[in-house]
Design an enzyme around this catalytic site. Structure first.
Site, short mmCIF file in Angstrom:
data_model
loop_
_atom_site.label_atom_id
_atom_site.label_comp_id
_atom_site.label_asym_id
_atom_site.label_seq_id
_atom_site.Cartn_x
_atom_site.Cartn_y
_atom_site.Cartn_z
N SER A 1 0.81 -1.16 0.05
CA SER A 1 -0.18 -0.03 -0.13
C SER A 1 0.94 1.32 0.17
O SER A 1 2.07 1.04 0.51
CB SER A 1 -0.87 -0.13 1.25
OG SER A 1 -1.70 1.17 1.44
N TYR B 1 -1.43 -0.45 10.41
CA TYR B 1 -1.66 -0.58 9.39
C TYR B 1 -0.61 -0.18 8.25
O TYR B 1 -0.01 -1.16 7.59
CB TYR B 1 -2.99 0.09 8.48
CG TYR B 1 -3.33 -0.30 7.22
CD1 TYR B 1 -3.64 -1.51 6.67
CD2 TYR B 1 -3.38 0.58 6.14
CE1 TYR B 1 -3.67 -1.84 5.44
CE2 TYR B 1 -3.40 0.36 4.71
CZ TYR B 1 -3.60 -1.11 4.52
OH TYR B 1 -3.81 -1.19 3.04
N1 LIG Z 1 -8.86 -0.40 -1.01
C1 LIG Z 1 -7.84 0.39 -0.89
O1 LIG Z 1 -7.75 1.66 -0.57
C2 LIG Z 1 -6.35 -0.40 -0.63
C3 LIG Z 1 -4.92 0.49 -0.72
C4 LIG Z 1 -3.86 0.03 -0.79
C5 LIG Z 1 -3.88 -1.32 -0.48
N2 LIG Z 1 -5.09 -2.33 -0.27
C6 LIG Z 1 -4.58 -3.64 0.16
O2 LIG Z 1 -5.13 -4.23 -0.94
C7 LIG Z 1 -5.59 -5.55 -0.45
C8 LIG Z 1 -7.14 -6.21 -0.65
O3 LIG Z 1 -8.04 -4.93 -0.18
P1 LIG Z 1 -9.38 -4.55 -0.90
O4 LIG Z 1 -9.18 -3.03 -0.84
O5 LIG Z 1 -9.69 -5.35 -2.23
O6 LIG Z 1 -10.32 -4.67 0.40
P2 LIG Z 1 -11.41 -5.76 0.66
O7 LIG Z 1 -12.59 -5.47 -0.59
O8 LIG Z 1 -12.10 -5.54 2.15
O9 LIG Z 1 -11.01 -7.18 0.38
C9 LIG Z 1 -10.07 -7.88 1.34
C10 LIG Z 1 -10.11 -9.39 1.10
O10 LIG Z 1 -9.14 -9.64 2.02
C11 LIG Z 1 -9.75 -10.94 2.51
N3 LIG Z 1 -9.25 -11.21 3.95
C12 LIG Z 1 -9.43 -10.38 5.03
N4 LIG Z 1 -8.61 -11.03 6.11
C13 LIG Z 1 -8.68 -12.38 5.75
C14 LIG Z 1 -8.16 -13.59 6.31
N5 LIG Z 1 -8.00 -13.68 7.69
N6 LIG Z 1 -8.05 -14.72 5.62
C15 LIG Z 1 -8.33 -14.61 4.27
N7 LIG Z 1 -8.69 -13.73 3.51
C16 LIG Z 1 -8.74 -12.61 4.20
C17 LIG Z 1 -11.38 -10.75 2.67
O11 LIG Z 1 -11.96 -12.15 2.45
P3 LIG Z 1 -12.88 -12.66 3.34
O12 LIG Z 1 -13.37 -11.57 4.33
O13 LIG Z 1 -13.88 -13.32 2.63
O14 LIG Z 1 -11.86 -13.57 4.10
C18 LIG Z 1 -11.32 -10.07 1.05
O15 LIG Z 1 -11.44 -11.04 0.09
C19 LIG Z 1 -5.67 -5.62 1.02
O16 LIG Z 1 -4.20 -6.21 1.34
C20 LIG Z 1 -5.20 -3.98 1.31
O17 LIG Z 1 -4.54 -3.61 2.53
C21 LIG Z 1 -6.26 -1.44 -0.24
#
Ligand SMILES: NC(=O)c1ccc[n+]([C@@H]2O[C@H](COP(=O)([O-])OP(=O)(O)OC[C@H]3O[C@@H](n4cnc5c(N)ncnc54)[C@H](OP(=O)(O)O)[C@@H]3O)[C@@H](O)[C@H]2O)c1
Length: 256
Positions: free
Chosen positions: A141, A154
């Site tokens: 991130s 985070y």
């Molecule tokens: N959105 C942003 O602004 C942003 C920016 C920078 C980086 N990121 C990173 O991108 C990645 C994906 O996030 P996103 O934005 O797509 O958010 P999201 O829509 O909330 O997706 C997060 C995913 O992680 C899974 N997850 C969470 N805890 C887990 C666990 N203990 N075991 C297995 N799966 C787990 C969730 O699946 P389940 O709940 O079904 O397990 C979900 O599929 C993350 O690493 C986040 O930190 C996001």
């Protein structure tokens, strides 16, 4: 012109139930890959599998379950041995100051974003290393580079992901495994809903008036990295919406 055909390849995508992970799984499927789609919400994984006859293995997995992760490579069915690992599962919890933070939330971020990612990586590295071509894509991130108030743990976990990715490159030198750290800025997924414990109004405010990144935008970046010639690796890539930039350093004047 890059080759975006992923036929013959198999990707394990963690966090494939939503957002960036779901979009990445769909993008790789569209390019002809097979996908092991992992996450805790089984119904969503089965929904993805139903739309792609025989090319998706839905894997109910909590990445913080060290035992389940350690036994995973041997437990996958024939034809689903991954040569691409997308370590995407992760979360932010809360946006409070470090002096008032909830330690359980800090622990959950560390357990998922760091411990989970490291365990999944360790479980698959021996078989990836033995392949003539393999990829690890870690989702970091911009929060791991640019500090913001409330980003405390985070951001710390994502700085770990960036450095771990670079260190993996050092350890894997001599193998054919590429490691890339993809570092998104603001992406409109379920991320903020999770961060604010399901408070959808608060989550919606984050994206108000901004054309944020989508999961599909990041999936396209990942597809492009994977489609580069096998001898080319992009170590890190920062991706932001045009309407986001890093701010100036802050100064608190006066007495306090
Ligand atoms: N959105 C942003 O602004 C942003 C920016 C920078 C980086 N990121 C990173 O991108 C990645 C994906 O996030 P996103 O934005 O797509 O958010 P999201 O829509 O909330 O997706 C997060 C995913 O992680 C899974 N997850 C969470 N805890 C887990 C666990 N203990 N075991 C297995 N799966 C787990 C969730 O699946 P389940 O709940 O079904 O397990 C979900 O599929 C993350 O690493 C986040 O930190 C996001």
């Amino acid at each position: 012109m890059t080759d975006k055909s992923f036929e013959g390849r198999c990707a394990l995508v963690t966090g494939a139930t939503s957002g960036i992970g779901r979009a990445t799984a769909e993008r790789l499927l569209a390019g002809g890959a097979k996908v092991v789609a992992a996450g805790r919400r089984t119904d969503r994984l089965e929904g993805l599998a139903a739309g792609h006859e025989g090319r998706v293995y839905p894997l109910t997995l909590d990445v913080t379950d060290a035992k389940a992760v350690a036994t995973l490579p041997a437990a996958l069915p024939k034809g689903f041995a991954p040569d691409i690992l997308v370590n995407n599962a992760g979360l932010a919890l809360g946006l409070g100051g470090a002096d008032e933070a909830d330690l359980d939330q800090w622990d959950r971020m560390i357990d998922t974003n760091i411990r989970g990612l490291v365990h999944v990586t360790r479980a698959f590295l021996p078989q990836l290393k033995a392949l003539p071509r393999a990829d690890v894509v870690n989702i970091g991130s911009i929060a791991g580079t640019y500090p913001y108030p409330g980003g405390n743990v985070y951001g710390g976990t994502k700085a770990f992901v960036r450095q771990f990715s670079l260190n993996l490159r050092a350890d894997l030198l001599g193998s054919k495994v590429r490691v890339a750290c993809v570092e998104p800025g603001m992406a409109d997924t379920e991320f903020s809903s999770v961060r604010f414990s399901g408070d959808e109004r608060k989550a919606a405010k984050v994206y108000e008036g901004v054309e944020a990144l989508t999961g599909e935008d990041i999936a396209e970046v990942i597809a492009n990295l994977l489609a580069l010639p096998p001898h080319v690796v992009v170590n890190r890539v920062e991706v932001m919406p045009v309407q986001q930039a890093s701010g100036p350093l802050s100064v608190s004047r006066g007495e306090g």
